[in-house]
Design a protein around this motif. Sequence first.
Motif, PDB file in Angstrom:
ATOM      1  N   TYR A  72     -16.744   2.868   7.128  1.00 31.27           N
ATOM      2  CA  TYR A  72     -15.430   2.877   6.471  1.00 31.27           C
ATOM      3  C   TYR A  72     -14.876   1.465   6.235  1.00 31.27           C
ATOM      4  O   TYR A  72     -13.674   1.317   5.997  1.00 31.27           O
ATOM      5  CB  TYR A  72     -14.433   3.679   7.312  1.00 31.27           C
ATOM      6  CG  TYR A  72     -14.724   5.167   7.323  1.00 31.27           C
ATOM      7  CD1 TYR A  72     -14.279   5.982   6.286  1.00 31.27           C
ATOM      8  CD2 TYR A  72     -15.448   5.740   8.358  1.00 31.27           C
ATOM      9  CE1 TYR A  72     -14.540   7.344   6.291  1.00 31.27           C
ATOM     10  CE2 TYR A  72     -15.723   7.099   8.373  1.00 31.27           C
ATOM     11  CZ  TYR A  72     -15.275   7.900   7.333  1.00 31.27           C
ATOM     12  OH  TYR A  72     -15.549   9.242   7.340  1.00 31.27           O
ATOM     13  N   SER A  73     -15.740   0.479   6.272  1.00 38.67           N
ATOM     14  CA  SER A  73     -15.277  -0.916   6.175  1.00 38.67           C
ATOM     15  C   SER A  73     -14.555  -1.207   4.862  1.00 38.67           C
ATOM     16  O   SER A  73     -13.567  -1.952   4.840  1.00 38.67           O
ATOM     17  CB  SER A  73     -16.446  -1.882   6.355  1.00 38.67           C
ATOM     18  OG  SER A  73     -17.430  -1.667   5.345  1.00 38.67           O
ATOM     19  N   THR A  74     -15.035  -0.628   3.765  1.00 39.30           N
ATOM     20  CA  THR A  74     -14.387  -0.888   2.467  1.00 39.30           C
ATOM     21  C   THR A  74     -12.953  -0.379   2.472  1.00 39.30           C
ATOM     22  O   THR A  74     -12.019  -1.092   2.047  1.00 39.30           O
ATOM     23  CB  THR A  74     -15.167  -0.211   1.328  1.00 39.30           C
ATOM     24  OG1 THR A  74     -16.494  -0.744   1.277  1.00 39.30           O
ATOM     25  CG2 THR A  74     -14.478  -0.461  -0.019  1.00 39.30           C
ATOM     26  N   GLN A  75     -12.754   0.843   2.989  1.00 39.82           N
ATOM     27  CA  GLN A  75     -11.395   1.395   3.054  1.00 39.82           C
ATOM     28  C   GLN A  75     -10.511   0.569   3.988  1.00 39.82           C
ATOM     29  O   GLN A  75      -9.330   0.334   3.691  1.00 39.82           O
ATOM     30  CB  GLN A  75     -11.437   2.846   3.542  1.00 39.82           C
ATOM     31  CG  GLN A  75     -12.078   3.817   2.554  1.00 39.82           C
ATOM     32  CD  GLN A  75     -13.551   4.050   2.853  1.00 39.82           C
ATOM     33  OE1 GLN A  75     -14.302   3.097   3.099  1.00 39.82           O
ATOM     34  NE2 GLN A  75     -13.950   5.316   2.832  1.00 39.82           N
ATOM     35  N   ARG A 104      -9.921  -9.814   7.213  1.00 37.88           N
ATOM     36  CA  ARG A 104     -10.600 -10.193   5.970  1.00 37.88           C
ATOM     37  C   ARG A 104     -12.103  -9.974   6.030  1.00 37.88           C
ATOM     38  O   ARG A 104     -12.759 -10.001   4.987  1.00 37.88           O
ATOM     39  CB  ARG A 104     -10.311 -11.664   5.639  1.00 37.88           C
ATOM     40  CG  ARG A 104      -8.839 -11.949   5.281  1.00 37.88           C
ATOM     41  CD  ARG A 104      -8.636 -13.423   4.961  1.00 37.88           C
ATOM     42  NE  ARG A 104      -7.294 -13.702   4.459  1.00 37.88           N
ATOM     43  CZ  ARG A 104      -6.259 -14.025   5.233  1.00 37.88           C
ATOM     44  NH1 ARG A 104      -6.412 -14.081   6.559  1.00 37.88           N
ATOM     45  NH2 ARG A 104      -5.071 -14.269   4.696  1.00 37.88           N
ATOM     46  N   LYS A 150      -0.667  -8.319   1.424  1.00 36.37           N
ATOM     47  CA  LYS A 150       0.152  -8.681   0.261  1.00 36.37           C
ATOM     48  C   LYS A 150       1.627  -8.413   0.546  1.00 36.37           C
ATOM     49  O   LYS A 150       2.503  -9.249   0.263  1.00 36.37           O
ATOM     50  CB  LYS A 150      -0.304  -7.897  -0.960  1.00 36.37           C
ATOM     51  CG  LYS A 150       0.541  -8.154  -2.208  1.00 36.37           C
ATOM     52  CD  LYS A 150       0.061  -7.307  -3.389  1.00 36.37           C
ATOM     53  CE  LYS A 150       0.952  -7.511  -4.608  1.00 36.37           C
ATOM     54  NZ  LYS A 150       0.519  -6.653  -5.756  1.00 36.37           N
ATOM     55  N   GLU A 203      -5.843  -5.535   2.806  1.00 38.41           N
ATOM     56  CA  GLU A 203      -5.405  -6.376   1.681  1.00 38.41           C
ATOM     57  C   GLU A 203      -4.043  -5.915   1.158  1.00 38.41           C
ATOM     58  O   GLU A 203      -3.167  -6.743   0.865  1.00 38.41           O
ATOM     59  CB  GLU A 203      -6.443  -6.327   0.562  1.00 38.41           C
ATOM     60  CG  GLU A 203      -6.106  -7.266  -0.594  1.00 38.41           C
ATOM     61  CD  GLU A 203      -7.188  -7.291  -1.658  1.00 38.41           C
ATOM     62  OE1 GLU A 203      -7.026  -8.052  -2.639  1.00 38.41           O
ATOM     63  OE2 GLU A 203      -8.178  -6.548  -1.520  1.00 38.41           O
ATOM     64  N   GLN A 204      -3.838  -4.610   1.078  1.00 40.18           N
ATOM     65  CA  GLN A 204      -2.544  -4.091   0.632  1.00 40.18           C
ATOM     66  C   GLN A 204      -1.428  -4.496   1.599  1.00 40.18           C
ATOM     67  O   GLN A 204      -0.356  -4.950   1.181  1.00 40.18           O
ATOM     68  CB  GLN A 204      -2.604  -2.560   0.537  1.00 40.18           C
ATOM     69  CG  GLN A 204      -3.521  -2.019  -0.527  1.00 40.18           C
ATOM     70  CD  GLN A 204      -3.651  -0.502  -0.427  1.00 40.18           C
ATOM     71  OE1 GLN A 204      -2.807   0.168   0.159  1.00 40.18           O
ATOM     72  NE2 GLN A 204      -4.713   0.049  -0.996  1.00 40.18           N
ATOM     73  N   LEU A 215     -10.762  -2.688   4.782  1.00 42.54           N
ATOM     74  CA  LEU A 215     -10.432  -3.992   4.202  1.00 42.54           C
ATOM     75  C   LEU A 215      -9.515  -3.847   2.990  1.00 42.54           C
ATOM     76  O   LEU A 215      -8.670  -4.717   2.737  1.00 42.54           O
ATOM     77  CB  LEU A 215     -11.714  -4.752   3.842  1.00 42.54           C
ATOM     78  CG  LEU A 215     -12.553  -5.173   5.053  1.00 42.54           C
ATOM     79  CD1 LEU A 215     -13.866  -5.818   4.603  1.00 42.54           C
ATOM     80  CD2 LEU A 215     -11.782  -6.140   5.950  1.00 42.54           C
ATOM     81  N   ASP A 216      -9.657  -2.761   2.244  1.00 44.41           N
ATOM     82  CA  ASP A 216      -8.729  -2.507   1.130  1.00 44.41           C
ATOM     83  C   ASP A 216      -7.318  -2.279   1.674  1.00 44.41           C
ATOM     84  O   ASP A 216      -6.337  -2.791   1.122  1.00 44.41           O
ATOM     85  CB  ASP A 216      -9.175  -1.286   0.321  1.00 44.41           C
ATOM     86  CG  ASP A 216     -10.363  -1.570  -0.582  1.00 44.41           C
ATOM     87  OD1 ASP A 216     -10.707  -2.760  -0.743  1.00 44.41           O
ATOM     88  OD2 ASP A 216     -10.969  -0.604  -1.096  1.00 44.41           O
ATOM     89  N   ARG A 217      -7.241  -1.498   2.750  1.00 45.55           N
ATOM     90  CA  ARG A 217      -5.939  -1.245   3.371  1.00 45.55           C
ATOM     91  C   ARG A 217      -5.327  -2.541   3.895  1.00 45.55           C
ATOM     92  O   ARG A 217      -4.143  -2.812   3.717  1.00 45.55           O
ATOM     93  CB  ARG A 217      -6.101  -0.245   4.523  1.00 45.55           C
ATOM     94  CG  ARG A 217      -4.819   0.040   5.280  1.00 45.55           C
ATOM     95  CD  ARG A 217      -3.865   0.878   4.464  1.00 45.55           C
ATOM     96  NE  ARG A 217      -2.570   0.998   5.124  1.00 45.55           N
ATOM     97  CZ  ARG A 217      -1.592   1.777   4.699  1.00 45.55           C
ATOM     98  NH1 ARG A 217      -1.763   2.527   3.625  1.00 45.55           N
ATOM     99  NH2 ARG A 217      -0.442   1.817   5.336  1.00 45.55           N
TER     100      ARG A 217
END
Length: 359
Positions: free
Chosen positions: A145-148, A90, A158, A154-155, A150-152
């Motif tokens: 590449y932190s945004t990619q 997170r 879920k 999160e997916q 953390l997005d990964r």
Amino acid sequence: PFVLHNGGRYSLKSFFELGYMIYGPILLSYTLWLMKETEKQGQEYILFFARDGYFLEPLYKRLTEELAVKALPSAYFLSSRRSVTTASLRTMEQIFEMLETHYEGTVQDFFLARFDLTIDLDDNRKICLPNEYDGKLMRQVIRKYSTQILDRAEQERKAYLEYISTLDVDLSKNIAVVDMGYAGTIQYYLSRLLNKDFTGYYFATSTGNRFKEQVSKRAYGCFAENEDYASTRKDIFKYQLLMEVILTSPKGQLNCFAMQDGKAVPQYGAEGGGQRYIDDLQEIHRGVQRFCDDFLEVYRDAAMDVQLDLAFMDEWMHSFVVDEQILPKELQEIYFIDDEFCNTSGDNIIEFYRHGAKK
């Protein structure tokens, strides 16, 4: 009274016999220990982590039934270091924490193995983690590449939480987790994912465990507890990969869960040695089961009170490794492990351990 071969020295003849003679006493001892410890410590449910639990959960149920001991409710829990770790991420600092785990390969390989991300780099050098110099480089790339990442995460989180919601598990209860060991990585990250403490019951635990000063309350080892792997004299711990080879499943290693048509679907990696030799491994499992059946036939009502000699089992495992007569060449082909999380694979484990024992 014994059938001996090769000039009076014992030699195994089949995978069934390998299961009976080598693995049967070890797995019986662990399962009886698990039954006693979870009852003593008030556990209410057991999660048998994949892939070790694929055989351990049925063995646990079989023994509790035969001994007329109340079995705790349990589930075979699809998991791996890769799947649980990434789903628990997170924050940036939590990503950096992953650099503390061993990895050998290129920077791009690391991102693909840990996050299923393909990245473009001018400097795709080889790294060896944990390492201060390589860690500094990796922190720079992770920030980019932190945004990619953390997005990964999160997916995957879920989807993982959706899978967990389909299990009949009351997370308010005291829940035990079962795995080979040794650092408690899956337990640690599952706790972070679900914000819940679990208690681990392992074949062995190492000084490099994730729980530090809390380890005495969070993780227990049957054959070795809080041992330094580099100096341990506990052979079942020292030769741990010999156990991991046979405790696998017909599926490859779990990479993650993905949502498909509203359902959480497991995504597996490529098949490894355990899947190629699954028929041979099932013969080993049948040998283990026969050993347990014979033990129960002899001891039955006193089985839970028998004091099993764990030191002898260490000595037996040591002999199994160093005495080249015990395991003939035709039974050695199964001893390979591929570890995508750490990017390690290759040599025959028996030969690797024998080479080390001769030093």
